[in-house]
Design an enzyme around this catalytic site. Structure first.
Site, PDB file in Angstrom:
ATOM      1  N   SER A 123      20.306  61.813  30.973  1.00 46.25           N
ATOM      2  CA  SER A 123      20.968  62.940  31.618  1.00 46.25           C
ATOM      3  C   SER A 123      22.360  62.496  32.084  1.00 46.25           C
ATOM      4  CB  SER A 123      20.132  63.397  32.813  1.00 46.25           C
ATOM      5  OG  SER A 123      20.791  64.436  33.452  1.00 46.25           O
ATOM      6  N   GLY A 124      23.379  63.241  31.695  1.00 45.94           N
ATOM      7  CA  GLY A 124      24.757  62.928  32.102  1.00 45.94           C
ATOM      8  C   GLY A 124      25.465  61.978  31.162  1.00 45.94           C
ATOM      9  N   THR A 128      25.718  67.315  25.813  1.00 44.79           N
ATOM     10  CA  THR A 128      26.199  68.692  25.684  1.00 44.79           C
ATOM     11  C   THR A 128      27.675  68.709  25.281  1.00 44.79           C
ATOM     12  OG1 THR A 128      24.563  69.407  27.269  1.00 44.79           O
ATOM     13  CG2 THR A 128      26.421  70.883  26.933  1.00 44.79           C
ATOM     14  N   ASN A 175      24.061  64.832  37.053  1.00 44.37           N
ATOM     15  CA  ASN A 175      25.046  65.505  36.205  1.00 44.37           C
ATOM     16  C   ASN A 175      25.372  66.861  36.818  1.00 44.37           C
ATOM     17  OD1 ASN A 175      26.508  66.676  34.166  1.00 44.37           O
ATOM     18  ND2 ASN A 175      24.913  66.507  32.596  1.00 44.37           N
ATOM     19  N   SER A 178      24.037  69.739  34.271  1.00 45.78           N
ATOM     20  CA  SER A 178      22.879  69.203  33.560  1.00 45.78           C
ATOM     21  C   SER A 178      22.117  70.318  32.824  1.00 45.78           C
ATOM     22  CB  SER A 178      21.942  68.531  34.568  1.00 45.78           C
ATOM     23  OG  SER A 178      20.888  67.922  33.885  1.00 45.78           O
ATOM     24  N   SER A 179      21.831  70.076  31.553  1.00 44.81           N
ATOM     25  CA  SER A 179      21.066  71.069  30.782  1.00 44.81           C
ATOM     26  C   SER A 179      19.625  71.037  31.268  1.00 44.81           C
ATOM     27  CB  SER A 179      21.090  70.726  29.295  1.00 44.81           C
ATOM     28  OG  SER A 179      22.393  70.446  28.879  1.00 44.81           O
ATOM     29  N   GLY A 405      18.209  65.222  28.790  1.00 45.27           N
ATOM     30  CA  GLY A 405      18.084  63.768  28.641  1.00 45.27           C
ATOM     31  C   GLY A 405      16.908  63.200  29.411  1.00 45.27           C
ATOM     32  N   GLU A 407      14.826  61.434  32.066  1.00 51.74           N
ATOM     33  CA  GLU A 407      15.175  61.312  33.491  1.00 51.74           C
ATOM     34  C   GLU A 407      14.053  60.728  34.330  1.00 51.74           C
ATOM     35  OE1 GLU A 407      16.673  65.236  34.339  1.00 51.74           O
ATOM     36  OE2 GLU A 407      14.699  66.034  34.800  1.00 51.74           O
TER      37      GLU A 407
HETATM   38  N1  LIG Z   1      33.498  63.035  25.726  1.00 51.44           N
HETATM   39  C1  LIG Z   1      33.686  63.294  26.991  1.00 51.44           C
HETATM   40  N2  LIG Z   1      34.936  63.329  27.499  1.00 51.44           N
HETATM   41  C2  LIG Z   1      35.142  63.600  28.804  1.00 51.44           C
HETATM   42  N3  LIG Z   1      34.154  63.834  29.673  1.00 51.44           N
HETATM   43  C3  LIG Z   1      32.889  63.803  29.241  1.00 51.44           C
HETATM   44  C4  LIG Z   1      32.590  63.540  27.871  1.00 51.44           C
HETATM   45  N4  LIG Z   1      31.264  63.575  27.729  1.00 51.44           N
HETATM   46  C5  LIG Z   1      30.745  63.861  28.931  1.00 51.44           C
HETATM   47  N5  LIG Z   1      31.722  64.005  29.844  1.00 51.44           N
HETATM   48  C6  LIG Z   1      31.560  64.318  31.279  1.00 51.44           C
HETATM   49  O1  LIG Z   1      30.226  64.025  31.635  1.00 51.44           O
HETATM   50  C7  LIG Z   1      29.571  65.191  32.126  1.00 51.44           C
HETATM   51  C8  LIG Z   1      28.117  65.184  31.680  1.00 51.44           C
HETATM   52  O2  LIG Z   1      28.064  65.349  30.301  1.00 51.44           O
HETATM   53  P1  LIG Z   1      26.976  66.293  29.608  1.00 51.44           P
HETATM   54  O3  LIG Z   1      26.772  67.491  30.413  1.00 51.44           O
HETATM   55  O4  LIG Z   1      27.385  66.425  28.228  1.00 51.44           O
HETATM   56  O5  LIG Z   1      25.703  65.372  29.754  1.00 51.44           O
HETATM   57  P2  LIG Z   1      24.275  65.587  29.061  1.00 51.44           P
HETATM   58  O6  LIG Z   1      24.003  64.356  28.302  1.00 51.44           O
HETATM   59  O7  LIG Z   1      24.255  66.850  28.365  1.00 51.44           O
HETATM   60  O8  LIG Z   1      23.320  65.582  30.308  1.00 51.44           O
HETATM   61  P3  LIG Z   1      21.984  66.436  30.581  1.00 51.44           P
HETATM   62  O9  LIG Z   1      20.861  65.754  29.895  1.00 51.44           O
HETATM   63  O10 LIG Z   1      21.830  66.360  32.063  1.00 51.44           O
HETATM   64  O11 LIG Z   1      22.248  67.801  30.121  1.00 51.44           O
HETATM   65  C9  LIG Z   1      30.373  66.349  31.575  1.00 51.44           C
HETATM   66  O12 LIG Z   1      30.267  67.468  32.397  1.00 51.44           O
HETATM   67  C10 LIG Z   1      31.771  65.793  31.561  1.00 51.44           C
HETATM   68  O13 LIG Z   1      32.340  65.871  32.843  1.00 51.44           O
HETATM   69 MG   LIG Z   2      23.335  68.603  28.598  1.00 51.12          MG
END
Ligand SMILES: Nc1ncnc2c1ncn2[C@@H]1O[C@H](COP(=O)(O)OP(=O)(O)OP(=O)(O)O)[C@@H](O)[C@H]1O
Ligand SMILES: [Mg+2]
Length: 1208
Positions: A123-124, A128, A175, A178-179, A405, A407
């Site tokens: 997660s994070g 996404t 996050n 977070s999805s 993700g 967790e």
């Molecule tokens: N490639 C990137 N460039 C800049 N910032 C990023 C990038 N990837 C992620 N982030 C930052 O990290 C945060 C978390 O990323 P994201 O929401 O994609 O995580 P996730 O893996 O989908 O987590 P979850 O499992 O909780 O949904 C984003 O909101 C953004 O601020």
């Molecule tokens: Mg996500």
């Protein structure tokens, strides 16, 4: 680091571009970790750290992308960067998520294979974000420039992100976005690689979040967006106030999030709804449901004198009842009582009510809130799918998987168990496809190979999902089934069942907790409440309440299922559902060509500076990156079946391809070998397995791709030169393309229609210039001033006979820019005479019809003609339809259907039937309204790439001629680079096969008088009847409507527009004219041999002088396909002379053309019209959505079919 520029192919070809030049920025570490000198977890960590600190967040292991979250904007997703990745292979550019998207897109188009991109990580970690970048890339590169339908699809696909994030994401400790659900988006493409539709599959929403969050986390974003930014009318009607006013949004003490602007996001959410096509009434319905949930959270229970739950503020319940459109008493009762039913010997007994205590009532209230939100979310996904649905044939797709993700919290419950289970399954797929399958494939293909050890997490998957011996989900189900009434009794029963798992190394039972050793770490789960969450059944009382709602959005859409009180079948539990949908997902993914993005989280503080080595090392370990590199290094970067390899690269070797045509006569394996050898690819660089070719390094395959591109580039230059010389050539090819589009993959094809030489030259009889027979036709037609010939060809027309059935009779067909002319040739006293038998203005042609089979019939449905519709048999029927569509500016449309209804002489409707008959040697056979035709090339066949025709000298070389081409399955069709593919001319568009559903217009509902806020007052006036609840002073206080009579549905269900009334009446017609005399027997053009032709070549036929041959197809290069003595083959045309067989003497002349009639327009009853010609009654979105959701629920029941133990 190895040099990329080292040439793997030393063939006599131009040197490939040096991709090093394109990498402007200095790269740190190695960009592909298969090139690491030492393969250890520490070396990987060092490499990732160096690169991350240098702003290089992406690194490859072969074709797997490792992405380390930068937590800052690196400016690497701009349009310029995106464009720089377009058309490049993985090694040409620095690693990037765009490169993965490009590779998947390229692979899909090049190999016609479905793709999936699996994004995993904690997660994070950035899943996404990666998914969004992939969608951004695909939307940007997938063409469709001026096509508004394609643009619309792209806009809608992109709009699903903000919409689903608002409803499905929340701020968590890990996050801020977070999805809280999983999402698999499949983008569907047409043969040109343009997106035409999409489907979203949703996985397990964390609905518990709706009713409670741990401190410093938030509810789903949408609740804060709505409460902070609701427009005035929502505030009034739904009594909306700030997020601090509702328990569900305020109890975790986190109303705002850094970097999130809820007010702005609300506008974007609404904008996305509009882009996706949600009507205002649907939007209103959604926001009303959110308001209901928020108010439900504010229902407070107190203990009454009997120790039972009573509602402390009835106003709140009254207002919710008003919003729900149910009786307030019924809602009160459903929240504070439970209806019980005694069971006697399996039979239903008496029913009685049991009052609930405060805790139980709170649980019921929360269950209702969760259920409404979950159903609303599913409804939104289903609604998006309705908008994104494409009804025609989809060629390929790319799926993007973004799932919650892995967790670990301090207190982990059922939600974490499910989330982590899904992540285990994804790791399984990764192992299956990259480590296990790869190694197994080497064994099965008998490739030399040293096995690599790796941890296979299947044992953890089994621990959770196995039925026998029962795993954790099975134990949960059993516990729910045996002690359902009392949640804590069920939890205890579950703990006892866990005893069975004591010997499992990945499991430990610790009192009211248990530990699972997941591949990504140990997680301690709390038993309390687990069985209740698993059971996930909404009380029947609540379902009955929802069903009683006068708002059909609630009673018909969200709560459409009705429980069968007599059913003994156990409803599926939450674990049943997640297991079933997860396994369905795995099956789907396994059928696609996969790409991987493995995201890594550098720290737990969302910091762009901190690289927590220990934290990353742990992820490197459990992701198995070391094993991944080892397998990759020792193995082969690329493999594909012999057939696919030959299909892709046959152009690169003169013995497998000539001038764009596939000419190899051996099997695919020997073809592979030929290509590899001809291109001097070293023998250590490849191995042939039993069905596949394996290429060791990616550089080799990229070099081959490069050569292939160059080949097409050269070919395109040659074609362009040819086009410049022959201006009409391009038009003819464009027309052919337009013809293909017009058919829209709906009709089986003739083999000859697909060959590269076939182009729509139009005026085959040269009527325009008036040479030869063209002069005679031209003189007969008496063309009007501006009438220009666009098409001329011999054909047959179905003509009626007196007292007998109709027969096809030879005619000459000429299409001008205004009319269709049908000319009849007769012989009188030894001279040929021609007459313009029918002149049909375009305005009199209503539409065209063809069958779905390979036959050559085309029906011209006329607006008014006493002689009925015109039925023509012509090998160039697609070209006829194309010219007519173009010349009429798309007014004359084409229907393709299994049977054709047409109007006979006098307007009588008749059906022409088409049936397959493999015994029919050539073309088709017509008799008594039935056409028999052998199976043709599949409707989805594409025309062969555009190449110059071979000379007749080449045609005479049997080895280079495809007289008897390979079966279509084996015959490669060289695709053209899209840039070189001629565009269809404007004005001709194939009709949508099913048509995208158009949202029906919103139904105006008479709304209740909106409650007026009473500034300064904490209660609405008593006279209003129903008082809105008030949380704090000075808050707006919405009022309920005054009377029931005024109360129409607050939110109308999605449109239910009725189908337009169709007229079935047939106008009366004048009596039919006398039947014409019998027509001449139809036949193929016949030719007489001037000289004998001897040939023993395969595919050619020999004949004697004076032999009469039937000509089946005429190739421009001088070799014609002929039929002689029951055989079919190629013959030289210059040996032949046209031959007209003598006709029976005394044949009466045909009737004169009847003057234009003023008879009423013949109408084919709407009901009997071709399906595609009748605008289908718009199926209501409401019903289709309800059906979709019902089907989804039903699916869970069905999937659980084998597990129908009684739910006691
Ligand atoms: N490639 C990137 N460039 C800049 N910032 C990023 C990038 N990837 C992620 N982030 C930052 O990290 C945060 C978390 O990323 P994201 O929401 O994609 O995580 P996730 O893996 O989908 O987590 P979850 O499992 O909780 O949904 C984003 O909101 C953004 O601020
Ligand atoms: Mg996500």
């Amino acid at each position: 680091m190895k040099k990329f520029g080292k040439k793997a192919i030393k063939a006599n070809r131009p040197a490939r571009a040096d991709w090093k030049e394109t990498a402007k920025k200095k790269q740190v570490g190695v960009s592909d970790m298969t090139l690491l000198t030492k393969i250890t977890n520490e070396a990987i960590n060092d490499n990732l750290q160096k690169r991350w600190q240098n702003g290089d967040i992406y690194t490859y292991i072969g074709h797997v992308l490792i992405s380390v979250n930068p937590f800052r904007d690196l400016g690497i997703y701009t349009e310029d960067v995106l464009t720089s990745y377009q058309g490049k292979n993985l090694l040409e550019m620095p690693p990037h998520v765009f490169a993965i998207a490009e590779a998947a897109y390229h692979h899909m188009k090049g190999y016609n294979e479905n793709q999936c991109i699996i994004i995993s990580g904690e997660s994070g970690a950035g899943k996404t974000e990666a998914a969004k970048r992939i969608m951004q890339y695909i939307a940007a590169v997938s063409g469709g420039g001026r096509d508004s339908a394609i643009q619309n699809t792209k806009d809608m696909v992109l709009a699903t992100n903000p919409l689903l994030e608002s409803f499905g994401c929340a701020k968590t400790l890990r996050n801020n976005n977070s999805s809280r659900h999983g999402k698999y988006l499949e983008i569907q493409f047409n043969p040109q690689g343009e997106p035409i539709g999409a489907i979203i599959t949703n996985y397990l929403l964390e609905k518990n979040r709706v009713v409670g969050q741990i401190e410093n986390e938030r509810n789903f974003h949408i609740f804060y967006q709505l409460t902070k930014a609701a427009p005035a009318n929502y505030k009034e009607q739904f009594g909306l106030q700030g997020p601090e006013s509702y328990l569900y949004t305020s109890q975790s003490k986190c109303l705002d999030v850094d970097g999130i602007d809820d007010v702005q996001d609300f506008q974007q959410t609404v904008q996305s709804m509009q882009t996706i096509g949600l009507q205002q009434s649907e939007q209103d319905a959604i926001f009303k449901m959110l308001a209901i949930i928020l108010w439900l959270g504010n229902v407070v229970f107190v203990e009454n004198g009997d120790g039972n739950a009573a509602i402390s503020d009835p106003d709140v319940v009254h207002f919710i009842a008003y919003l729900l459109e149910v009786e307030a008493e019924a809602l009160d009762k459903a929240l504070t009582n439970r209806v019980m039913e005694t069971q006697r010997g399996g039979r239903r007994g008496s029913v009685y009510e049991v009052p609930l205590n405060v805790t139980q009532a709170q649980a019921v209230r929360d269950a209702l809130s969760k259920s409404i939100y979950e159903r609303l979310f599913e409804w939104i996904v289903a609604r998006i799918n309705v908008s994104l649905q494409f009804h025609g044939q989809v060629t390929t797709l790319i799926g993007v998987l973004d799932i919650y993700g892995f967790e670990i919290f301090d207190d982990n419950s059922f939600e974490q168990l499910c989330i982590n289970y899904v992540n285990e399954k994804l790791q399984q797929i990764f192992i299956e496809l990259t480590l296990k399958a790869e190694q197994e494939e080497y064994v099965s293909e008998r490739i030399e190979w040293t096995p690599i050890k790796f941890f296979n997490n299947k044992v953890v998957c089994d621990l959770i999902e196995e039925k026998r011996p029962p795993g954790i989900f099975a134990a949960l189900n059993d516990a729910c089934a045996t002690a359902h009434a009392d949640p804590s009794a069920a939890d205890n029963s579950f703990v006892q069942r866990l005893g069975f798992l004591a010997n499992n190394q990945h499991f430990e039972s610790r009192g009211n907790k248990f530990l699972i050793r997941h591949y990504a770490g140990d997680v301690m789960y709390n038993v309390e409440g687990l069985t209740d969450k698993n059971k996930d059944s909404l009380l029947k009382d609540l379902l009955d309440l929802a069903a009683s709602s006068r708002d059909s959005f609630i009673s018909q859409e969200l709560f459409s299922e009705r429980i069968d009180p007599n059913s003994k079948k156990r409803p599926p539990t939450a674990s049943d559902k997640i297991k079933a949908s997860c396994n369905a997902l795995v099956t789907k993914l396994m059928q696609c060509h996969p790409s991987y993005v493995r995201t890594i989280k550098p720290n737990d503080n969302k910091s762009s500076k901190e690289y927590d080595q220990k934290r990353v090392l742990h992820q490197i370990q459990y992701l198995g990156l070391c094993e991944n590199i080892r397998v990759r290094r020792a193995g082969f970067a690329y493999r594909t079946t012999f057939e696919k390899f030959v299909e892709r690269f046959y152009l690169l070797c003169p013995s497998t391809g000539y001038a764009g045509d596939y000419i190899w006569h051996g099997d695919s394996q020997s073809g592979c070998l030929e290509i590899l050898k001809h291109n001097n690819i070293g023998s250590d660089e490849w191995q042939l397995g039993t069905t596949k070719v394996f290429i060791r390094r990616p550089e080799t395959i990229f070099a081959l791709e490069d050569l292939r591109d160059k080949y097409w580039h050269n070919m395109a230059t040659r074609i362009q030169r040819f086009w410049r010389l022959n201006k009409h050539g391009i038009k003819h090819l464009q027309l052919r393309d337009a013809g293909n589009q017009l058919l829209g993959h709906r009709k089986e094809r003739r083999r000859f229609s697909l060959v590269s030489q076939r182009r729509f030259a139009g005026d085959y009889l040269d009527v325009r210039n008036g040479s030869g027979v063209g002069a005679m036709i031209r003189n007969t037609m008496n063309l009007q001033g501006a009438e220009e010939v666009v098409f001329s060809m011999r054909c047959s027309m179905l003509v009626p006979r007196a007292m007998r059935s109709s027969v096809p009779s030879p005619r000459t067909l000429v299409i001008t820019n205004r009319n269709v002319h049908i000319l009849l040739t007769t012989k009188s006293g030894g001279t040929l005479q021609m007459m313009d038998e029918k002149v049909i203005p375009f305005s009199n042609i209503q539409s065209l019809s063809m069958s779905t089979l390979r036959d050559d019939w085309i029906v011209l449905h006329l607006n008014s003609s006493p002689e009925g519709d015109v039925l023509i048999n012509c090998v160039f029927k697609t070209e006829i339809a194309t010219h007519l569509a173009e010349a009429s500016n798309g007014q004359i449309s084409l229907n393709v259907q299994p049977q054709i209804q047409y109007a006979k002489k006098g307007g009588k409707p008749v059906t022409m039937q088409f049936t397959r008959d493999e015994t029919v040697k050539r073309d088709d056979v017509y008799k008594s309204h039935v056409v028999r035709v052998p199976t043709g090339e599949p409707a989805t066949s594409e025309s062969a790439g555009l190449i110059s025709s071979r000379s007749s000298a080449q045609r005479r070389q049997p080895a280079q001629r495809s007289v008897a081409p390979l079966p279509s399955s084996q015959r490669p069709t060289p695709p053209l680079p899209s840039a070189n593919r001629p565009m269809p001319s404007s004005g001709i568009r194939p009709p949508a096969v099913g048509g995208r559903p158009t949202p029906p217009p919103a139904i105006n509902s008479s709304r209740p008088v909106p409650p007026k806020p009473q500034p300064g007052s904490i209660r609405p006036p008593a006279s209003s009847g129903i008082r809105p609840p008030v949380i704090g002073a000075n808050k707006p206080t919405p009022q309920a409507p005054v009377s029931q009579a005024n109360r129409a549905s607050v939110v109308s269900p999605p449109g239910r527009a009725a189908a337009p009334a169709a007229s079935n009446s047939l106008p009366r017609r004048a009596p039919p004219p006398p039947p014409p005399p019998p027509a001449a027997k139809p036949g193929k053009p016949q030719y007489k041999a001037l000289y004998p032709f001897q040939s023993a070549e395969q595919g050619e036929i020999a004949f004697e002088k004076d032999a009469v041959l039937e000509i089946v197809e005429k190739d421009e290069n001088g070799w014609w396909l002929a039929k002689y003595q029951g055989k079919e083959g190629w013959v030289p045309s210059n040996y032949l002379q046209e031959f007209t067989p003598p006709r029976p003497a005394g044949r009466p002349p045909p009737p004169a053309r009847r003057p234009g009639s003023m008879q009423p327009k013949p109408t084919i009853p709407t009901s009997s019209r071709p399906a595609s010609a009748v605008s289908a009654a718009p199926s209501t979105q409401a019903s289709s959505l309800a059906d979709a959701i019902r089907a989804r629920r039903q699916q869970h029941y069905d999937e659980d079919e084998d597990d129908d133990d009684e739910w006691k």
